[in-house]
Motif scaffolding. Structure first.
Motif, PDB file in Angstrom:
ATOM      1  N   LEU A 117       0.851  -1.188   0.000  1.00 36.33           N
ATOM      2  CA  LEU A 117       0.000   0.000   0.000  1.00 36.33           C
ATOM      3  C   LEU A 117       0.888   1.239   0.000  1.00 36.33           C
ATOM      4  O   LEU A 117       1.801   1.350   0.816  1.00 36.33           O
ATOM      5  N   GLY A 118       0.613   2.160  -0.904  1.00 36.93           N
ATOM      6  CA  GLY A 118       1.359   3.409  -0.936  1.00 36.93           C
ATOM      7  C   GLY A 118       0.485   4.544  -0.439  1.00 36.93           C
ATOM      8  O   GLY A 118      -0.325   5.082  -1.192  1.00 36.93           O
ATOM      9  N   ILE A 119       0.609   4.897   0.838  1.00 39.12           N
ATOM     10  CA  ILE A 119      -0.246   5.916   1.441  1.00 39.12           C
ATOM     11  C   ILE A 119       0.541   7.214   1.539  1.00 39.12           C
ATOM     12  O   ILE A 119       1.430   7.356   2.381  1.00 39.12           O
ATOM     13  N   SER A 120       0.234   8.174   0.666  1.00 33.37           N
ATOM     14  CA  SER A 120       0.995   9.425   0.650  1.00 33.37           C
ATOM     15  C   SER A 120       0.318  10.441  -0.246  1.00 33.37           C
ATOM     16  O   SER A 120      -0.551  10.105  -1.055  1.00 33.37           O
ATOM     17  N   ASN A 121       0.739  11.685  -0.105  1.00 29.37           N
ATOM     18  CA  ASN A 121       0.314  12.717  -1.041  1.00 29.37           C
ATOM     19  C   ASN A 121       0.915  12.465  -2.422  1.00 29.37           C
ATOM     20  O   ASN A 121       0.294  12.737  -3.451  1.00 29.37           O
ATOM     21  N   GLN A 122       2.130  11.901  -2.474  1.00 30.85           N
ATOM     22  CA  GLN A 122       2.780  11.622  -3.747  1.00 30.85           C
ATOM     23  C   GLN A 122       1.994  10.612  -4.580  1.00 30.85           C
ATOM     24  O   GLN A 122       2.036  10.651  -5.815  1.00 30.85           O
ATOM     25  N   ALA A 123       1.250   9.714  -3.917  1.00 25.33           N
ATOM     26  CA  ALA A 123       0.484   8.697  -4.641  1.00 25.33           C
ATOM     27  C   ALA A 123      -0.615   9.311  -5.492  1.00 25.33           C
ATOM     28  O   ALA A 123      -1.166   8.655  -6.391  1.00 25.33           O
ATOM     29  N   VAL A 124      -0.946  10.583  -5.244  1.00 26.82           N
ATOM     30  CA  VAL A 124      -1.957  11.284  -6.029  1.00 26.82           C
ATOM     31  C   VAL A 124      -1.604  11.280  -7.513  1.00 26.82           C
ATOM     32  O   VAL A 124      -2.476  11.198  -8.386  1.00 26.82           O
ATOM     33  N   CYS A 125      -0.294  11.348  -7.822  1.00 29.26           N
ATOM     34  CA  CYS A 125       0.123  11.443  -9.226  1.00 29.26           C
ATOM     35  C   CYS A 125      -0.225  10.198 -10.013  1.00 29.26           C
ATOM     36  O   CYS A 125      -0.311  10.239 -11.244  1.00 29.26           O
ATOM     37  N   GLN A 126      -0.460   9.078  -9.335  1.00 28.23           N
ATOM     38  CA  GLN A 126      -0.874   7.854 -10.024  1.00 28.23           C
ATOM     39  C   GLN A 126      -2.258   8.019 -10.647  1.00 28.23           C
ATOM     40  O   GLN A 126      -2.606   7.310 -11.591  1.00 28.23           O
ATOM     41  N   TYR A 127      -3.037   8.945 -10.117  1.00 27.03           N
ATOM     42  CA  TYR A 127      -4.393   9.165 -10.603  1.00 27.03           C
ATOM     43  C   TYR A 127      -4.510  10.436 -11.451  1.00 27.03           C
ATOM     44  O   TYR A 127      -5.157  10.440 -12.494  1.00 27.03           O
ATOM     45  N   LEU A 128      -3.887  11.516 -10.995  1.00 30.74           N
ATOM     46  CA  LEU A 128      -4.125  12.814 -11.618  1.00 30.74           C
ATOM     47  C   LEU A 128      -3.148  13.158 -12.735  1.00 30.74           C
ATOM     48  O   LEU A 128      -3.444  14.011 -13.566  1.00 30.74           O
ATOM     49  N   VAL A 264       9.163  24.719  -2.866  1.00 30.79           N
ATOM     50  CA  VAL A 264      10.604  24.582  -3.093  1.00 30.79           C
ATOM     51  C   VAL A 264      10.840  24.418  -4.592  1.00 30.79           C
ATOM     52  O   VAL A 264      10.277  23.517  -5.214  1.00 30.79           O
ATOM     53  N   ALA A 265      11.628  25.291  -5.181  1.00 27.11           N
ATOM     54  CA  ALA A 265      11.886  25.248  -6.613  1.00 27.11           C
ATOM     55  C   ALA A 265      12.504  23.906  -7.002  1.00 27.11           C
ATOM     56  O   ALA A 265      13.445  23.435  -6.367  1.00 27.11           O
ATOM     57  N   GLY A 266      11.936  23.272  -8.030  1.00 25.54           N
ATOM     58  CA  GLY A 266      12.437  21.984  -8.490  1.00 25.54           C
ATOM     59  C   GLY A 266      11.818  20.797  -7.794  1.00 25.54           C
ATOM     60  O   GLY A 266      12.019  19.654  -8.221  1.00 25.54           O
ATOM     61  N   GLN A 267      11.082  21.029  -6.715  1.00 25.10           N
ATOM     62  CA  GLN A 267      10.408  19.923  -6.023  1.00 25.10           C
ATOM     63  C   GLN A 267       8.988  19.840  -6.558  1.00 25.10           C
ATOM     64  O   GLN A 267       8.096  20.573  -6.131  1.00 25.10           O
ATOM     65  N   PHE A 268       8.787  18.930  -7.490  1.00 23.84           N
ATOM     66  CA  PHE A 268       7.551  18.884  -8.274  1.00 23.84           C
ATOM     67  C   PHE A 268       6.315  18.693  -7.430  1.00 23.84           C
ATOM     68  O   PHE A 268       5.259  19.237  -7.738  1.00 23.84           O
ATOM     69  N   GLU A 269       6.435  17.947  -6.321  1.00 26.18           N
ATOM     70  CA  GLU A 269       5.273  17.750  -5.456  1.00 26.18           C
ATOM     71  C   GLU A 269       4.799  19.084  -4.885  1.00 26.18           C
ATOM     72  O   GLU A 269       3.601  19.386  -4.875  1.00 26.18           O
ATOM     73  N   GLN A 270       5.745  19.896  -4.430  1.00 29.87           N
ATOM     74  CA  GLN A 270       5.366  21.174  -3.829  1.00 29.87           C
ATOM     75  C   GLN A 270       4.841  22.155  -4.884  1.00 29.87           C
ATOM     76  O   GLN A 270       3.915  22.929  -4.608  1.00 29.87           O
ATOM     77  N   ILE A 271       5.404  22.118  -6.072  1.00 36.41           N
ATOM     78  CA  ILE A 271       4.905  22.976  -7.158  1.00 36.41           C
ATOM     79  C   ILE A 271       3.466  22.620  -7.490  1.00 36.41           C
ATOM     80  O   ILE A 271       2.609  23.494  -7.656  1.00 36.41           O
ATOM     81  N   TYR A 272       3.180  21.334  -7.556  1.00 38.72           N
ATOM     82  CA  TYR A 272       1.815  20.884  -7.834  1.00 38.72           C
ATOM     83  C   TYR A 272       0.881  21.232  -6.680  1.00 38.72           C
ATOM     84  O   TYR A 272      -0.250  21.680  -6.889  1.00 38.72           O
ATOM     85  N   ASN A 273       1.343  21.029  -5.453  1.00 36.66           N
ATOM     86  CA  ASN A 273       0.524  21.388  -4.293  1.00 36.66           C
ATOM     87  C   ASN A 273       0.127  22.864  -4.344  1.00 36.66           C
ATOM     88  O   ASN A 273      -1.015  23.232  -4.047  1.00 36.66           O
ATOM     89  N   ALA A 274       1.090  23.717  -4.713  1.00 35.76           N
ATOM     90  CA  ALA A 274       0.813  25.146  -4.782  1.00 35.76           C
ATOM     91  C   ALA A 274      -0.246  25.457  -5.833  1.00 35.76           C
ATOM     92  O   ALA A 274      -1.136  26.287  -5.603  1.00 35.76           O
TER      93      ALA A 274
END
Length: 354
Positions: A117-128, A264-274
């Motif tokens: 099981l991958g439980i994380s905010n990062q796992a969102v990219c598997q869907y979106l 954080v520049a270059g951190q794709f998760e944070q850019i997407y979160n923003a």
């Protein structure tokens, strides 16, 4: 049920989220072993809820001046050590493997042909499939910590079987004392001070990894990292300035705190979160430390809180019960209990969701 839970240790948000789930899993009767990777073992703190946990080197991203430094990140990777750790991690005694974007547990499950099981905010990219990620980011997301069942956590479902954030309960009711909490661990402390001292009419409580002792400099109060002190300041503050990690932003949203956030520049998760926060009218975004944006944000009123259900308890019970309910059913049930303020509801409707 015997569970192995691998936790990404590079950010305090991962640890905070998993601490919430750890309490719920214990209450649900699970027997859980925890492993952490991505941080020097001496830098972990407030780890009592994880019992006799183990640490691994894993893989961590290097930052410099608020940006991901890919050259240093690659230099830090110890591939042979990672492979050795993966091969030596025996999963035979576990009924369930969970990874919060943690590579050793995820790759061990892959190597031993186990479900994970991958439980994380990062796992969102598997869907979106966020466009902000790009080719390199999508490759990292696919191979950094591969899982067989991604369970994405997000502030809104965007039409997918995602779950709301897991947030620990706060002992005290939220208040507003006029102070602004500042937590920008990936920015230089000198740059933070230079920005904050321009606003002498406001009191800032600054937490940062480089702060080792409590002190004060004009209108800025400095505090070393610590979960209890940070939570107390967060609950009573009138706003928070932070990078765009998922866990802290989630806590601020449920407390009704206004948010100024810098990905954080270059951190794709944070850019997407923003981008998500902006599209849902949940926070104010600044691309760099910016006095003009800070002045504007300080004048804004506090928002209404978002009310999310007790996701950790529901998820822990779902895991211990053997995942008999479908993930889609669990998702729909939890989102039906979520209450957004009117401004967010208007944004949701404008995006085409009812």
């Amino acid at each position: 049920m015997k569970i192995l839970f691998g936790v990404q240790g590079t950010g305090n948000g991962h640890v905070s989220r998993c601490r919430t789930l750890a309490k719920a899993l214990k209450k649900a009767g699970a027997d859980v072993d925890y492993i952490f990777s991505g941080r020097d073992p001496k830098d972990y703190f407030d780890m009592q809820d994880f019992g006799d946990y183990k640490t691994y080197r894993g893989v961590t991203f290097a930052t410099l001046n608020g940006k991901i430094n890919f050259r240093k990140t690659v230099q830090r990777i110890r591939a042979f050590r990672l492979i050795k750790d993966v091969r030596e991690l025996d999963l035979s005694k576990y009924d369930c493997i969970i990874s919060d974007f943690e590579p050793v547990s995820a790759w061990a499950a892959h190597h031993q042909h186990r479900e994970c099981l991958g439980i994380s905010n990062q796992a969102v990219c598997q869907y979106l499939k966020p466009k902000e990620y790009g080719l390199v980011a999508n490759v990292i997301m696919k191979y950094y910590a591969p899982v067989t069942k991604p369970i994405g956590l997000h502030w809104f479902h965007f039409g997918h079987k995602l779950l709301p954030p897991m947030i620990d309960s706060f002992q005290a009711a939220p208040t507003e004392d006029g102070n602004i909490v500042v937590y920008l661990p990936f920015e230089g402390l000198d740059e933070i001070i230079a920005m904050l001292k321009q606003f002498q009419n406001y009191q800032f409580i600054c937490f940062h990894p480089d702060i080792k002792l409590e002190s004060q400099q004009g209108n800025i109060h400095f505090h070393p990292l610590g979960r209890d002190n940070f939570t107390k300041a967060l609950v009573s503050c009138s706003g928070i300035i932070s990078n765009t990690g998922f866990a802290l932003i989630s806590e601020a949203l449920t407390l009704g705190k206004k948010i100024l956030t810098k990905p954080v520049a270059g951190q794709f998760e944070q850019i997407y979160n923003a981008q998500c926060l902006r599209s849902l009218d949940m926070a104010t975004i600044m691309e760099h430390l910016n006095c003009i944006k800070l002045k504007y944000w300080l004048s804004l009123p506090s928002p209404k809180p978002i009310i999310y259900p007790d996701v950790a308890t529901e998820l822990a019970n779902w895991i211990v019960a053997g995942q008999k309910e479908s993930l889609l059913s669990l998702s729909e049930r939890l989102w039906s209990q979520t209450i957004f303020p009117e401004n967010v509801n208007q944004q949701i409707k404008s995006l085409g969701y009812v």
